[in-house]
Scaffold this active site. Structure first.
Site, PDB file in Angstrom:
ATOM      1  N   ASP A 196      72.633 -26.090 -68.584  1.00  0.00           N
ATOM      2  CA  ASP A 196      73.817 -26.242 -69.530  1.00  0.00           C
ATOM      3  C   ASP A 196      75.076 -26.171 -68.738  1.00  0.00           C
ATOM      4  O   ASP A 196      76.344 -26.797 -69.318  1.00  0.00           O
ATOM      5  CB  ASP A 196      73.504 -25.727 -70.750  1.00  0.00           C
ATOM      6  CG  ASP A 196      73.777 -24.375 -70.617  1.00  0.00           C
ATOM      7  OD1 ASP A 196      72.927 -23.643 -69.817  1.00  0.00           O
ATOM      8  OD2 ASP A 196      74.024 -23.537 -71.652  1.00  0.00           O
ATOM      9  N   HIS A 197      75.143 -25.283 -67.695  1.00  0.00           N
ATOM     10  CA  HIS A 197      76.577 -24.977 -67.109  1.00  0.00           C
ATOM     11  C   HIS A 197      76.824 -25.937 -66.002  1.00  0.00           C
ATOM     12  O   HIS A 197      77.967 -26.023 -65.416  1.00  0.00           O
ATOM     13  CB  HIS A 197      76.665 -23.583 -66.775  1.00  0.00           C
ATOM     14  CG  HIS A 197      76.818 -22.530 -67.800  1.00  0.00           C
ATOM     15  ND1 HIS A 197      77.750 -21.902 -68.443  1.00  0.00           N
ATOM     16  CD2 HIS A 197      76.044 -22.393 -68.916  1.00  0.00           C
ATOM     17  CE1 HIS A 197      77.672 -21.464 -69.427  1.00  0.00           C
ATOM     18  NE2 HIS A 197      76.427 -21.431 -69.946  1.00  0.00           N
ATOM     19  N   HIS A 228      73.119 -11.347 -67.076  1.00  0.00           N
ATOM     20  CA  HIS A 228      72.394 -12.587 -67.861  1.00  0.00           C
ATOM     21  C   HIS A 228      70.930 -12.592 -67.477  1.00  0.00           C
ATOM     22  O   HIS A 228      70.288 -13.702 -67.289  1.00  0.00           O
ATOM     23  CB  HIS A 228      73.163 -13.951 -67.752  1.00  0.00           C
ATOM     24  CG  HIS A 228      72.773 -15.006 -68.454  1.00  0.00           C
ATOM     25  ND1 HIS A 228      72.677 -14.918 -70.042  1.00  0.00           N
ATOM     26  CD2 HIS A 228      72.552 -16.186 -68.164  1.00  0.00           C
ATOM     27  CE1 HIS A 228      72.289 -16.110 -70.228  1.00  0.00           C
ATOM     28  NE2 HIS A 228      72.332 -16.856 -69.277  1.00  0.00           N
ATOM     29  N   HIS A 241      77.246 -19.381 -63.336  1.00  0.00           N
ATOM     30  CA  HIS A 241      75.920 -19.124 -62.954  1.00  0.00           C
ATOM     31  C   HIS A 241      75.270 -20.738 -62.818  1.00  0.00           C
ATOM     32  O   HIS A 241      75.709 -21.767 -63.186  1.00  0.00           O
ATOM     33  CB  HIS A 241      74.989 -18.322 -64.029  1.00  0.00           C
ATOM     34  CG  HIS A 241      74.898 -18.695 -65.329  1.00  0.00           C
ATOM     35  ND1 HIS A 241      76.021 -18.907 -66.171  1.00  0.00           N
ATOM     36  CD2 HIS A 241      73.661 -19.269 -66.206  1.00  0.00           C
ATOM     37  CE1 HIS A 241      75.786 -19.306 -67.446  1.00  0.00           C
ATOM     38  NE2 HIS A 241      74.345 -19.544 -67.338  1.00  0.00           N
ATOM     39  N   HIS A 289      72.410 -21.938 -64.779  1.00  0.00           N
ATOM     40  CA  HIS A 289      71.799 -22.544 -65.820  1.00  0.00           C
ATOM     41  C   HIS A 289      72.137 -24.008 -65.788  1.00  0.00           C
ATOM     42  O   HIS A 289      73.356 -24.455 -65.957  1.00  0.00           O
ATOM     43  CB  HIS A 289      72.008 -21.794 -67.176  1.00  0.00           C
ATOM     44  CG  HIS A 289      70.967 -21.164 -67.540  1.00  0.00           C
ATOM     45  ND1 HIS A 289      71.155 -19.981 -68.400  1.00  0.00           N
ATOM     46  CD2 HIS A 289      69.632 -21.234 -67.446  1.00  0.00           C
ATOM     47  CE1 HIS A 289      69.816 -19.284 -68.774  1.00  0.00           C
ATOM     48  NE2 HIS A 289      69.071 -20.253 -68.211  1.00  0.00           N
ATOM     49  N   ASP A 303      77.829 -16.598 -69.617  1.00  0.00           N
ATOM     50  CA  ASP A 303      76.888 -16.048 -70.380  1.00  0.00           C
ATOM     51  C   ASP A 303      76.469 -14.565 -69.794  1.00  0.00           C
ATOM     52  O   ASP A 303      76.106 -14.204 -68.682  1.00  0.00           O
ATOM     53  CB  ASP A 303      75.496 -16.957 -70.283  1.00  0.00           C
ATOM     54  CG  ASP A 303      75.860 -18.077 -70.928  1.00  0.00           C
ATOM     55  OD1 ASP A 303      76.848 -18.371 -71.557  1.00  0.00           O
ATOM     56  OD2 ASP A 303      74.965 -19.053 -70.676  1.00  0.00           O
TER      57      ASP A 303
END
Length: 285
Positions: free
Chosen positions: A65-66, A153, A61, A63, A176
């Protein structure tokens, strides 16, 4: 055999000992990077790999942080690949991935221009090919098959998990998610399940609502273990811990999982490696 290396086990909160979420998968002669959180390049180097060795980048995904080091992976692969006419970096992710990659290349436009002007053998920008999926077979080459399925998520949507199969071995990467039918189907009979986890009991004690909000859309340790048990997987591999365990606390996390899942449970620091052998479980979704 499939080799799983937890490159980054951290969370959005910077941690001096943990890189951002990322997992390295080696299957046969192919190497896949799943997500690319902050610090992934250093962890790749420590694992004996690098951006120029990647067969494909898989994104669960979008986000931050990914995907924090997406630009670094693309640029580093470009400038450290010395074969003529190198193959494009294959990037596989959910809808929206193409927009993010295009925006990243635009953000690095000045850098790309400088390097093309300076190096005669760099005649064009980084070569990438983006493929967007929500489910189905996303890769089938040289004995490695990868299937994607939707996860949950929300409000982050769409999100996907991946199942990687090679020579009788199989590994599922959940990303996630909370427990959901898509992940159950993807993980059914897999050799290993790599699952992100949080400790609701610890997070709920934090007096900041924005932090407590993460309980809405992440699986607890027990929920991840229940998904693994329900799917009949052979090994549960915990990662992306929130909050990060202190030294010596892994036994606590493992014990929570063991209340639900009675097979092999793995958790550890960055660069923790797990070998998933053929025949652990091999039912395809």
């Amino acid at each position: 055999m499939i080799e799983v290396t937890l490159l980054g086990t951290g969370s959005p909160i910077p941690d001096p000992d943990r890189a951002g979420p990322s997992t390295l998968i080696r299957a046969g002669e192919q190497t896949f990077l799943v997500d690319c959180g902050r610090g992934v390049q250093q962890r790749l180097a420590a694992a004996g790999s690098g951006a120029n060795a990647l067969t494909a980048l898989l994104l669960t995904h979008l986000h931050s942080d990914h995907i924090a080091d997406l630009g670094d992976v693309i640029i580093t692969r470009w400038i450290t690949t010395f074969t003529p006419d190198p193959a494009p970096l294959q990037i596989i992710g959910p809808p929206g991935t193409a927009d993010v990659v295009a925006a990243t290349l635009k953000a690095f436009g000045h850098d790309i221009g400088y390097r093309i002007a300076h190096h005669a053998d760099l005649t064009g920008p980084p070569a990438v090919e983006v493929h967007e999926y929500t489910e189905g077979v996303v890769w089938d080459a040289d004995g490695v098959r990868i299937v994607a399925a939707p996860t949950d998520h929300r409000p982050v949507a769409p999100t996907i998990g991946f199942r990687i199969e090679h020579d009788g071995a199989s590994v599922v990467l959940a990303g996630d998610t909370v427990p959901c039918e898509g992940l159950d189907t993807l993980a059914a009979g897999a050799g290993a399940l790599v699952h992100t986890v949080i400790r609701h009991d610890l997070v709920e004690a934090i007096p900041l609502q924005r932090i407590r909000d993460i309980c809405d859309y992440h699986s607890t340790v027990e929920q991840a273990a229940d998904t693994a048990a329900r799917a009949g997987v052979g090994i549960l591999i915990l990662t992306h811990y929130v909050p990060s365990p202190a030294r010596g606390q892994y036994d606590d996390w493992r014990a929570l999982a063991a209340t639900v899942f009675d097979r092999q449970i793995e958790c550890g620091d960055d660069l923790h490696r797990v070998l998933v052998h053929p025949g652990v479980c091999s039912t395809s979704p």
